[in-house]
Design an enzyme around this catalytic site. Structure first.
Site, PDB file in Angstrom:
ATOM      1  N   SER A 136       0.855  -1.192   0.000  1.00  0.00           N
ATOM      2  CA  SER A 136       0.000   0.000   0.000  1.00  0.00           C
ATOM      3  C   SER A 136       0.884   1.233   0.000  1.00  0.00           C
ATOM      4  CB  SER A 136      -0.868   0.024   1.255  1.00  0.00           C
ATOM      5  OG  SER A 136      -1.577   1.245   1.334  1.00  0.00           O
ATOM      6  N   TYR A 149      -3.616  -1.480  10.459  1.00  0.00           N
ATOM      7  CA  TYR A 149      -3.427  -1.744   9.022  1.00  0.00           C
ATOM      8  C   TYR A 149      -2.027  -1.344   8.572  1.00  0.00           C
ATOM      9  CZ  TYR A 149      -4.240  -1.632   3.955  1.00  0.00           C
ATOM     10  OH  TYR A 149      -4.157  -1.834   2.591  1.00  0.00           O
TER      11      TYR A 149
HETATM   12  N1  LIG Z   1      -8.473  -0.866  -2.075  1.00  0.00           N
HETATM   13  C1  LIG Z   1      -7.509  -0.033  -1.754  1.00  0.00           C
HETATM   14  O1  LIG Z   1      -7.710   1.207  -1.667  1.00  0.00           O
HETATM   15  C2  LIG Z   1      -6.119  -0.547  -1.509  1.00  0.00           C
HETATM   16  C3  LIG Z   1      -5.068   0.372  -1.483  1.00  0.00           C
HETATM   17  C4  LIG Z   1      -3.770  -0.067  -1.268  1.00  0.00           C
HETATM   18  C5  LIG Z   1      -3.524  -1.415  -1.082  1.00  0.00           C
HETATM   19  N2  LIG Z   1      -4.562  -2.310  -1.093  1.00  0.00           N
HETATM   20  C6  LIG Z   1      -4.223  -3.724  -0.878  1.00  0.00           C
HETATM   21  O2  LIG Z   1      -4.595  -4.452  -2.030  1.00  0.00           O
HETATM   22  C7  LIG Z   1      -4.837  -5.812  -1.693  1.00  0.00           C
HETATM   23  C8  LIG Z   1      -6.161  -6.251  -2.307  1.00  0.00           C
HETATM   24  O3  LIG Z   1      -7.204  -5.478  -1.728  1.00  0.00           O
HETATM   25  P1  LIG Z   1      -8.532  -5.098  -2.507  1.00  0.00           P
HETATM   26  O4  LIG Z   1      -8.690  -3.643  -2.383  1.00  0.00           O
HETATM   27  O5  LIG Z   1      -8.566  -5.730  -3.837  1.00  0.00           O
HETATM   28  O6  LIG Z   1      -9.616  -5.792  -1.507  1.00  0.00           O
HETATM   29  P2  LIG Z   1     -10.909  -6.678  -1.812  1.00  0.00           P
HETATM   30  O7  LIG Z   1     -11.676  -6.129  -2.963  1.00  0.00           O
HETATM   31  O8  LIG Z   1     -11.590  -6.775  -0.483  1.00  0.00           O
HETATM   32  O9  LIG Z   1     -10.321  -8.099  -2.220  1.00  0.00           O
HETATM   33  C9  LIG Z   1      -9.560  -8.828  -1.288  1.00  0.00           C
HETATM   34  C10 LIG Z   1      -9.213 -10.199  -1.858  1.00  0.00           C
HETATM   35  O10 LIG Z   1      -8.402 -10.907  -0.894  1.00  0.00           O
HETATM   36  C11 LIG Z   1      -9.024 -12.171  -0.622  1.00  0.00           C
HETATM   37  N3  LIG Z   1      -8.699 -12.598   0.726  1.00  0.00           N
HETATM   38  C12 LIG Z   1      -8.995 -12.008   1.902  1.00  0.00           C
HETATM   39  N4  LIG Z   1      -8.560 -12.762   2.926  1.00  0.00           N
HETATM   40  C13 LIG Z   1      -7.962 -13.859   2.381  1.00  0.00           C
HETATM   41  C14 LIG Z   1      -7.341 -15.007   2.898  1.00  0.00           C
HETATM   42  N5  LIG Z   1      -7.231 -15.217   4.230  1.00  0.00           N
HETATM   43  N6  LIG Z   1      -6.828 -15.926   2.051  1.00  0.00           N
HETATM   44  C15 LIG Z   1      -6.936 -15.750   0.716  1.00  0.00           C
HETATM   45  N7  LIG Z   1      -7.518 -14.675   0.142  1.00  0.00           N
HETATM   46  C16 LIG Z   1      -8.038 -13.744   0.983  1.00  0.00           C
HETATM   47  C17 LIG Z   1     -10.515 -11.934  -0.867  1.00  0.00           C
HETATM   48  O11 LIG Z   1     -11.245 -13.123  -1.132  1.00  0.00           O
HETATM   49  P3  LIG Z   1     -11.911 -14.011   0.047  1.00  0.00           P
HETATM   50  O12 LIG Z   1     -12.495 -13.059   1.046  1.00  0.00           O
HETATM   51  O13 LIG Z   1     -12.915 -14.886  -0.645  1.00  0.00           O
HETATM   52  O14 LIG Z   1     -10.787 -14.815   0.623  1.00  0.00           O
HETATM   53  C18 LIG Z   1     -10.422 -11.070  -2.132  1.00  0.00           C
HETATM   54  O15 LIG Z   1     -10.178 -11.878  -3.257  1.00  0.00           O
HETATM   55  C19 LIG Z   1      -4.786  -5.888  -0.163  1.00  0.00           C
HETATM   56  O16 LIG Z   1      -3.539  -6.383   0.242  1.00  0.00           O
HETATM   57  C20 LIG Z   1      -4.930  -4.419   0.257  1.00  0.00           C
HETATM   58  O17 LIG Z   1      -4.313  -4.172   1.512  1.00  0.00           O
HETATM   59  C21 LIG Z   1      -5.844  -1.906  -1.301  1.00  0.00           C
END
Ligand SMILES: NC(=O)c1ccc[n+]([C@@H]2O[C@H](COP(=O)([O-])OP(=O)(O)OC[C@H]3O[C@@H](n4cnc5c(N)ncnc54)[C@H](OP(=O)(O)O)[C@@H]3O)[C@@H](O)[C@H]2O)c1
Length: 235
Positions: A136, A149
């Site tokens: 992030s 976080y």
């Molecule tokens: N959205 C933002 O603004 C943002 C910004 C910077 C960084 N990020 C980072 O980007 C990454 C992806 O986030 P996102 O925004 O795409 O979130 P998201 O839309 O909530 O998707 C999260 C994904 O991770 C999976 N997941 C969660 N817990 C898991 C586990 N224990 N084992 C395997 N898979 C798991 C979820 O599927 P299941 O729940 O079915 O397992 C889903 O596929 C994260 O690391 C987040 O910290 C996000």
């Protein structure tokens, strides 16, 4: 998006965690469109489909689940891992529970360690390999309600950088992708909500992952930091 013959990732096999939605699904779509074969994992992969990708159940906090997923990835000839699975809890320090701590740290930090550890011997044997960690923009700065976080993301950044130091001896290339605000389901929100209209899209982050994975073999992309223009940035 249709798969391209002769895409820049033709012949590559990439394992992606958190692949069922959000950034992870965007990464799967981008990489397969460029000819890669993808093994994608998440706890619930029911109904997730993308040409060129196989989706398998994976809980990155569970070593047995990780090992089973890694075995399938090895059988497919994996040469790159994208550690993307992650969760966030945003609360003042005084309200953070042990359960919050375990959920966030186990998914973001332990999950990255377990998944990487499971594939490193394979990459060592290959004499090459890539690990791309989606951390992030807050992997090196924090904010009110961000203690838990950002602690997890600082830790993920440390793991990423230590791994890069350890891995260069056997040809491992390690990259940290640091997105700002992305329109996904993150933090129990919905994708496509009006207030996120100007945020990064999963495809934007996927472009950064593609950049790292398609770099020439002698180039290691250490870090990519990207933000939506509307996000005020405190470096
Ligand atoms: N959205 C933002 O603004 C943002 C910004 C910077 C960084 N990020 C980072 O980007 C990454 C992806 O986030 P996102 O925004 O795409 O979130 P998201 O839309 O909530 O998707 C999260 C994904 O991770 C999976 N997941 C969660 N817990 C898991 C586990 N224990 N084992 C395997 N898979 C798991 C979820 O599927 P299941 O729940 O079915 O397992 C889903 O596929 C994260 O690391 C987040 O910290 C996000």
């Amino acid at each position: 998006m249709n798969r391209k013959d002769g895409g820049v990732l033709q012949g590559r096999v990439v394992a992606v965690t958190g692949a069922s939605k959000g950034i992870g699904l965007g990464v799967v779509q981008k990489l397969t469109a460029e000819g890669a074969t993808v093994i994608g994992g998440a706890r619930d992969v029911s109904g997730v489909v993308c040409e060129g990708a196989t989706f398998l159940p994976l809980d990155v906090t569970d070593a047995a689940s990780v090992d089973a997923f890694a075995e399938q990835a090895r059988r497919a000839g994996v040469d790159a891992l994208v550690n993307n699975a992650g969760v966030g809890v945003f609360k003042p320090v005084q309200d953070i529970t042990e359960a919050d701590y375990r959920r966030v740290m186990d998914t973001n930090v332990l999950g990255t360690l377990l998944m990487t550890r499971a594939l490193l011997p394979h990459f060592q044997a290959l004499g090459r390999g890539q690990v791309v960690n989606v951390t992030s923009d807050v992997s090196a700065r924090t904010f009110a309600t961000g203690a838990l976080y950002t602690a997890s993301k600082y830790a993920q950044r440390a793991v990423t950088q230590a791994l890069a130091s350890e891995g260069h001896a056997y040809g491992l290339r390690v990259t940290e992708i640091r997105p700002g605000m992305v329109d996904t389901f993150f933090g129990d929100t919905q994708q496509g909500e009006e207030y996120k209209a100007e945020w990064l899209k999963p495809d934007d982050v996927a472009g950064a992952v593609l950049y790292a994975l398609s770099a020439p073999a002698h180039v290691r992309i250490d870090e990519v930091l990207l933000h939506p223009v509307v996000q005020d940035v405190a470096f």
